[in-house]
Design an enzyme around this catalytic site. Structure first.
Site, PDB file in Angstrom:
ATOM      1  N   SER A   1       0.884   2.775  -5.746  1.00  0.00           N
ATOM      2  CA  SER A   1       0.898   1.855  -4.982  1.00  0.00           C
ATOM      3  C   SER A   1       0.964   1.990  -3.525  1.00  0.00           C
ATOM      4  O   SER A   1       0.563   1.367  -2.511  1.00  0.00           O
ATOM      5  CB  SER A   1       2.419   0.929  -5.282  1.00  0.00           C
ATOM      6  OG  SER A   1       3.419   1.929  -5.006  1.00  0.00           O
TER       7      SER A   1
ATOM      8  N   GLY B   1       0.016   9.663  -3.332  1.00  0.00           N
ATOM      9  CA  GLY B   1       1.613   9.285  -3.317  1.00  0.00           C
ATOM     10  C   GLY B   1       2.251  10.507  -3.977  1.00  0.00           C
ATOM     11  O   GLY B   1       1.904  11.551  -4.348  1.00  0.00           O
ATOM     12  N   ALA B   2       3.545  10.257  -4.474  1.00  0.00           N
ATOM     13  CA  ALA B   2       4.528  11.152  -5.153  1.00  0.00           C
ATOM     14  C   ALA B   2       5.354  10.420  -5.576  1.00  0.00           C
ATOM     15  O   ALA B   2       6.019   9.476  -5.091  1.00  0.00           O
ATOM     16  CB  ALA B   2       5.045  12.268  -4.122  1.00  0.00           C
ATOM     17  N   ASP B   3       6.132  11.106  -6.820  1.00  0.00           N
ATOM     18  CA  ASP B   3       7.225  10.486  -7.706  1.00  0.00           C
ATOM     19  C   ASP B   3       8.587  11.150  -7.146  1.00  0.00           C
ATOM     20  O   ASP B   3       9.321  10.343  -7.027  1.00  0.00           O
ATOM     21  CB  ASP B   3       6.970  10.720  -9.117  1.00  0.00           C
ATOM     22  CG  ASP B   3       5.781   9.805  -9.585  1.00  0.00           C
ATOM     23  OD1 ASP B   3       5.676   8.603  -9.499  1.00  0.00           O
ATOM     24  OD2 ASP B   3       4.885  10.409 -10.190  1.00  0.00           O
TER      25      ASP B   3
ATOM     26  N   LYS C   1       4.458  14.492  -9.653  1.00  0.00           N
ATOM     27  CA  LYS C   1       3.165  13.299  -9.677  1.00  0.00           C
ATOM     28  C   LYS C   1       2.940  12.958 -11.046  1.00  0.00           C
ATOM     29  O   LYS C   1       3.384  13.851 -12.001  1.00  0.00           O
ATOM     30  CB  LYS C   1       2.039  13.700  -8.844  1.00  0.00           C
ATOM     31  CG  LYS C   1       2.448  13.786  -7.301  1.00  0.00           C
ATOM     32  CD  LYS C   1       1.237  14.311  -6.676  1.00  0.00           C
ATOM     33  CE  LYS C   1       0.111  13.244  -6.881  1.00  0.00           C
ATOM     34  NZ  LYS C   1       0.269  11.934  -6.522  1.00  0.00           N
ATOM     35  N   GLY C   2       2.438  11.766 -11.459  1.00  0.00           N
ATOM     36  CA  GLY C   2       1.754  11.506 -12.668  1.00  0.00           C
ATOM     37  C   GLY C   2       2.617  10.201 -13.063  1.00  0.00           C
ATOM     38  O   GLY C   2       2.278  10.030 -14.291  1.00  0.00           O
ATOM     39  N   GLY C   3       3.317   9.747 -12.452  1.00  0.00           N
ATOM     40  CA  GLY C   3       4.181   8.607 -12.899  1.00  0.00           C
ATOM     41  C   GLY C   3       2.903   7.326 -13.079  1.00  0.00           C
ATOM     42  O   GLY C   3       3.273   6.696 -14.244  1.00  0.00           O
TER      43      GLY C   3
ATOM     44  N   GLU D   1      -5.903  13.939  -9.842  1.00  0.00           N
ATOM     45  CA  GLU D   1      -5.017  14.080  -8.621  1.00  0.00           C
ATOM     46  C   GLU D   1      -4.956  15.649  -8.226  1.00  0.00           C
ATOM     47  O   GLU D   1      -5.254  15.994  -6.893  1.00  0.00           O
ATOM     48  CB  GLU D   1      -3.649  13.388  -8.606  1.00  0.00           C
ATOM     49  CG  GLU D   1      -3.736  11.997  -8.657  1.00  0.00           C
ATOM     50  CD  GLU D   1      -2.524  11.354  -9.043  1.00  0.00           C
ATOM     51  OE1 GLU D   1      -1.547  11.973  -9.457  1.00  0.00           O
ATOM     52  OE2 GLU D   1      -2.323  10.280  -8.385  1.00  0.00           O
TER      53      GLU D   1
HETATM   54  O1  DER Z   1       1.042   8.755 -10.401  1.00  0.00           O
HETATM   55  C1  DER Z   1       1.034   9.420  -9.233  1.00  0.00           C
HETATM   56  O2  DER Z   1       0.947  10.728  -9.188  1.00  0.00           O
HETATM   57  C2  DER Z   1       1.010   8.517  -8.121  1.00  0.00           C
HETATM   58  O3  DER Z   1       0.526   8.950  -7.076  1.00  0.00           O
HETATM   59  C3  DER Z   1       2.723   8.450  -7.814  1.00  0.00           C
HETATM   60  O4  DER Z   1       3.074   9.678  -7.739  1.00  0.00           O
HETATM   61  C4  DER Z   1       3.076   7.628  -6.612  1.00  0.00           C
HETATM   62  O5  DER Z   1       2.987   6.636  -6.957  1.00  0.00           O
HETATM   63  P1  DER Z   1       3.622   5.294  -5.873  1.00  0.00           P
HETATM   64  O6  DER Z   1       2.921   5.434  -4.638  1.00  0.00           O
HETATM   65  O7  DER Z   1       3.344   3.982  -6.441  1.00  0.00           O
HETATM   66  O8  DER Z   1       5.213   5.531  -6.064  1.00  0.00           O
END
Ligand code: DER
Length: 233
Positions: free
Chosen positions: A30, A85-87, A97-99, A106
């Protein structure tokens, strides 16, 4: 509007996107959404020549819907920059990452980039991986191997491995590569070295890729709910 995510995204793009940047990797999730919107504004306003390589079907759609030029890893293996992004990110810049289940593409895009930068809400900044993001480390595995990888990971590293199930579709989630995702729930206090953990995971037969991005981040932009951005390198 999420001011934390938007301010992080805008700060990163404003600092990183200019006319010497020609090929970039576009992440998933997001927070990347306002980032791509800002990239498109700059590209269209300054008529920049920029090609965007996606990290998922979602990223591909984002690139196309913002009128940006689409590239692929088949055409470009040396990217000037990758934004994602990052979790969760800890003080050594170990990163989960990988949420969203896209960590395989990625990571491929991130390793092809001269600079890999992350944009996130400040809440993702953590003293210890696993204390903010508690859903476990996402691990992509080939479907036939999901039970043996689960057993092997639990045997070697402890914790509990759960197959990620769909919400509006019965059965396991399928990645953009058609694989399953295991989420490895670990004890944060038991982990000494994330590089070793990642290597152990990668050596398990049937594992395709992990959501552990160790020592890969060049710079992180973390937005607060008041719109202030912490930049960390
Ligand atoms: O799934 C992912 O790797 C996304 O990049 C996640 O790490 C970040 O998702 P967000 O920007 O919705 O928090």
């Amino acid at each position: 509007v999420n001011l934390a995510k938007e301010s992080a995204a805008n700060a990163a793009v404003d600092e990183q996107i200019h006319n010497n940047i020609h090929i970039i990797g576009v992440g998933s999730g997001s927070t990347i959404v306002p980032a791509v919107k800002r990239i498109a504004e700059i590209v269209h306003k300054n008529n920049l020549d920029l090609i965007c390589v996606p990290t998922s079907l979602q990223a591909r759609e984002l690139i196309l819907s913002n009128g940006l030029k689409l590239g692929s890893l088949a055409e470009y293996q040396e990217l000037d920059l990758a934004i994602d992004g990052a979790d969760e990110v800890d003080e050594q810049f170990n990163c989960i990452k990988g949420g969203g289940g896209c960590q395989t593409q990625e990571k491929l895009v991130a390793v092809c980039a001269k600079r890999f930068i992350v944009v996130a809400d400040e809440k993702k900044w953590s003293p210890c991986l696993g204390t903010k993001w508690t859903k476990g480390i996402p691990i992509e595995v080939i479907p036939i191997a999901y039970k043996l990888t689960k057993k092997e990971i639990e045997k070697q590293l402890g914790g509990e491995v759960v197959v990620r199930e769909g919400t509006e579709k019965l059965g396991p989630v399928l990645t953009d590569q058609g694989n399953f995702i295991l989420d490895w729930k670990f004890d944060p206090l038991k982990i000494v070295n994330w590089f070793d953990v990642n290597r152990t995971l990668k050596l398990v037969p049937g594992v395709v890729e992990t959501g552990l991005f160790v020592n890969m981040i060049y710079k992180g932009y973390f937005g607060n709910s008041d719109g202030k951005v912490e930049i960390r390198t």
